[in-house]
Design a protein around this motif. Structure first.
Motif, short mmCIF file in Angstrom:
data_model
loop_
_atom_site.label_atom_id
_atom_site.label_comp_id
_atom_site.label_asym_id
_atom_site.label_seq_id
_atom_site.Cartn_x
_atom_site.Cartn_y
_atom_site.Cartn_z
N GLY A 1 0.81 -1.21 0.00
CA GLY A 1 0.00 0.00 0.00
C GLY A 1 0.84 1.26 0.00
O GLY A 1 0.53 2.24 -0.68
N PRO B 1 -2.81 -1.35 -5.27
CA PRO B 1 -4.04 -1.94 -4.76
C PRO B 1 -3.77 -3.39 -4.40
O PRO B 1 -2.87 -4.02 -4.98
CB PRO B 1 -5.01 -1.83 -5.95
CG PRO B 1 -4.12 -1.86 -7.15
CD PRO B 1 -2.84 -1.17 -6.73
N VAL C 1 -6.74 -3.33 4.24
CA VAL C 1 -7.58 -3.16 3.05
C VAL C 1 -9.02 -3.07 3.54
O VAL C 1 -9.59 -4.06 4.00
CB VAL C 1 -7.38 -4.33 2.07
CG1 VAL C 1 -8.30 -4.19 0.86
CG2 VAL C 1 -5.93 -4.40 1.63
N VAL D 1 -10.43 8.81 2.76
CA VAL D 1 -9.01 9.17 2.76
C VAL D 1 -8.89 10.66 2.97
O VAL D 1 -9.49 11.46 2.25
CB VAL D 1 -8.35 8.77 1.42
CG1 VAL D 1 -6.88 9.13 1.43
CG2 VAL D 1 -8.54 7.29 1.16
N THR E 1 -11.87 0.47 -0.46
CA THR E 1 -11.23 1.72 -0.84
C THR E 1 -9.88 1.53 -1.51
O THR E 1 -9.53 2.23 -2.45
CB THR E 1 -11.06 2.62 0.41
OG1 THR E 1 -12.34 2.80 1.01
CG2 THR E 1 -10.49 3.98 0.03
N ASN E 2 -9.12 0.55 -1.03
CA ASN E 2 -7.75 0.37 -1.54
C ASN E 2 -7.47 -1.05 -2.01
O ASN E 2 -6.31 -1.44 -2.14
CB ASN E 2 -6.73 0.78 -0.48
CG ASN E 2 -6.95 0.07 0.86
OD1 ASN E 2 -8.03 -0.46 1.12
ND2 ASN E 2 -5.95 0.08 1.70
N MET F 1 -8.22 2.77 -6.61
CA MET F 1 -7.67 2.06 -5.44
C MET F 1 -6.20 2.41 -5.24
O MET F 1 -5.74 2.60 -4.11
CB MET F 1 -7.83 0.55 -5.62
CG MET F 1 -9.26 0.06 -5.53
SD MET F 1 -9.36 -1.72 -5.85
CE MET F 1 -11.09 -2.05 -5.50
N ASN G 1 -5.74 5.73 -3.63
CA ASN G 1 -6.10 5.73 -2.21
C ASN G 1 -5.09 5.00 -1.34
O ASN G 1 -5.02 5.23 -0.13
CB ASN G 1 -7.47 5.07 -2.01
CG ASN G 1 -8.60 5.84 -2.65
OD1 ASN G 1 -8.53 7.06 -2.76
ND2 ASN G 1 -9.65 5.14 -3.07
N ALA G 2 -4.33 4.08 -1.94
CA ALA G 2 -3.52 3.14 -1.16
C ALA G 2 -2.49 3.83 -0.28
O ALA G 2 -2.45 3.60 0.95
CB ALA G 2 -2.83 2.14 -2.10
#
Length: 416
Positions: free
Chosen positions: A301, A306, A319, A324, A353-354, A383, A386-387
């Motif tokens: 991440g 992702p 995860v 975010v 989200t991720n 994803m 966002n990670a």
């Protein structure tokens, strides 16, 4: 005026390789406390003593149940506690936890802290499960403070009646945190990454961990074998060591790995070379059966990957479905997740989200998740965006360490 004597902490783990979990904290801890590192003998003990000038104690411990050896180790541990007279002993792996907490209880060490970084009994059966639950219960009974590494570990301890003591996860969980500067797309990393051959593939899945059954490698190999029939442009890289005697993969899995040209076993990688493989990949896959708090998912991440993970402790806390923070300056100001993503349930897959979460030991759903990640570019890119922010908000190394320091400060003032 006499200088006040520092209070003494023994930090203990079963094998010397686990010293890495506390190594980076030593400079800060040694400013406030007298620190002693205890583990089985190993080169890491010598290295940490030479680098930091910290006192080390080598005490042989067997990782697995061995009544004769465990009794001998317990007796030696009792003698260590009587000689060192620590104000606190803090252990963080199963065998060291059992032995340290028992020895600390027998010798009346004032503060006895154990961190559960993972639990084995939830996936065990029969007599082995009962023995593991009994030893975990004994560890908790002898401890004055029990720290579960994550909410999933906490729930398992409470729901299975292992302890009734109050349990508190520090921060968002995890015991080590991650150096966001080191795990980034630095020039040194990207230079190595560009040298990694693509073998003609246009999409790369990556697994990092031990190549064993419990990490879901049997299911991963079969899922990728099915995926490759429709998507020959994909490849899967396996980074880690095989274990031939402890929980080996099936013969069928070994054959799949050997026969498929786009499934590559690379062996272990470390340092910037490992980070470069994250940078050269498109998606991280970690179909483990059980974990405490998997650091490789955090690393992936941090590198903006992702992830596809199984619905197990630790992984479901990394995860997940979460907003975010757009600029990372205020936890109260959150950015909206793009409509491209639409987190929710898609059959057995959870779109988060991720990353994507799938049931453990489910080859078909794992293959579907891998195909979805490969083909749905808009979802995957959202994803990926966002990670890294999610990891930085929750598991940045300084934040994780500050949570532990605050806990120590609460239970053990720095000086007597």
């Amino acid at each position: 005026m006499m200088e006040e004597k520092k209070k003494k902490i023994i930090r203990a783990c079963t094998v010397s390789q686990s010293i890495g979990f506390v190594k980076g904290m030593l400079p800060d801890l040694m400013k406030k406390y007298e620190v002693v590192i205890l583990s089985s003998p190993g080169p890491e003990m010598d290295a940490v003593r030479e680098q930091y000038g910290v006192k080390t104690i080598a005490l042989p411990m067997e990782r697995h149940i061995s009544v004769r050896h465990d009794i001998v180790s317990l007796w030696k541990m009792v003698k260590v506690m009587l000689r060192e007279k620590p104000d606190m002993v803090h252990s963080m792996t199963p065998k060291a936890g059992l032995l340290c907490m028992m020895a600390g209880w027998l010798t009346r060490v004032p503060l006895r802290v154990h961190t559960f970084t993972g639990l084995v009994f939830p996936t065990a059966t029969g007599l082995k499960r009962r023995i593991l639950m009994l030893t975990d219960g004994m560890t908790c009974f002898c401890a004055t403070h029990v720290i579960p590494e994550g909410e999933g570990v906490k729930a398992d301890l409470l729901n299975n009646g292992i302890t009734k003591k109050p349990l508190k996860v520090l921060g968002y969980g995890n015991v080590k945190g991650i150096d966001m500067q080191r795990f980034s797309r630095r020039q040194e990393v990207m230079t190595i990454s560009r040298q990694i051959p693509t073998s003609g593939a246009t999409f790369t899945f990556l697994f990092v961990g031990r190549i064993v059954r419990d990490k879901g490698i049997n299911e991963l190999a079969k899922a990728f074998q099915q995926l490759s029939k429709k998507h020959p442009e994909a490849r899967l890289l396996l980074v880690g060591n095989y274990e031939e005697t402890l929980d080996p993969v099936s013969d069928e899995t070994r054959q799949i790995i050997e026969d498929m040209p786009n499934l590559e076993w690379l062996g272990p990688k470390r340092g910037d070379e490992l980070i470069a493989y994250y940078a050269a990949s498109d998606c991280f896959v970690f179909p483990s059966y059980r974990e405490g708090f998997p650091n490789t998912v955090i690393e992936a991440g941090a590198m903006g990957l992702p992830s596809i993970v199984t619905d197990i402790n630790g992984s479901r806390e990394i995860v997940c479905r979460a907003a975010v923070d757009a600029d990372l300056k205020s936890a109260s100001r959150e950015s909206r997740i793009s409509d491209t993503l639409r987190p929710g349930q898609d059959g057995k897959m959870s779109i988060l989200t991720n990353g994507i979460m799938v049931p453990s030991k489910d080859v078909e759903t794992l293959q579907e998740a891998m195909e979805r990640m490969l083909t749905d570019k808009a979802m995957r890119q959202e994803m990926a965006r966002n990670a890294r922010p999610m990891i930085e908000q929750r598991f940045e190394q300084g934040f994780v360490r500050s949570c532990l320091y605050d806990f120590y400060k609460t239970i053990l003032p720095a000086q007597s």
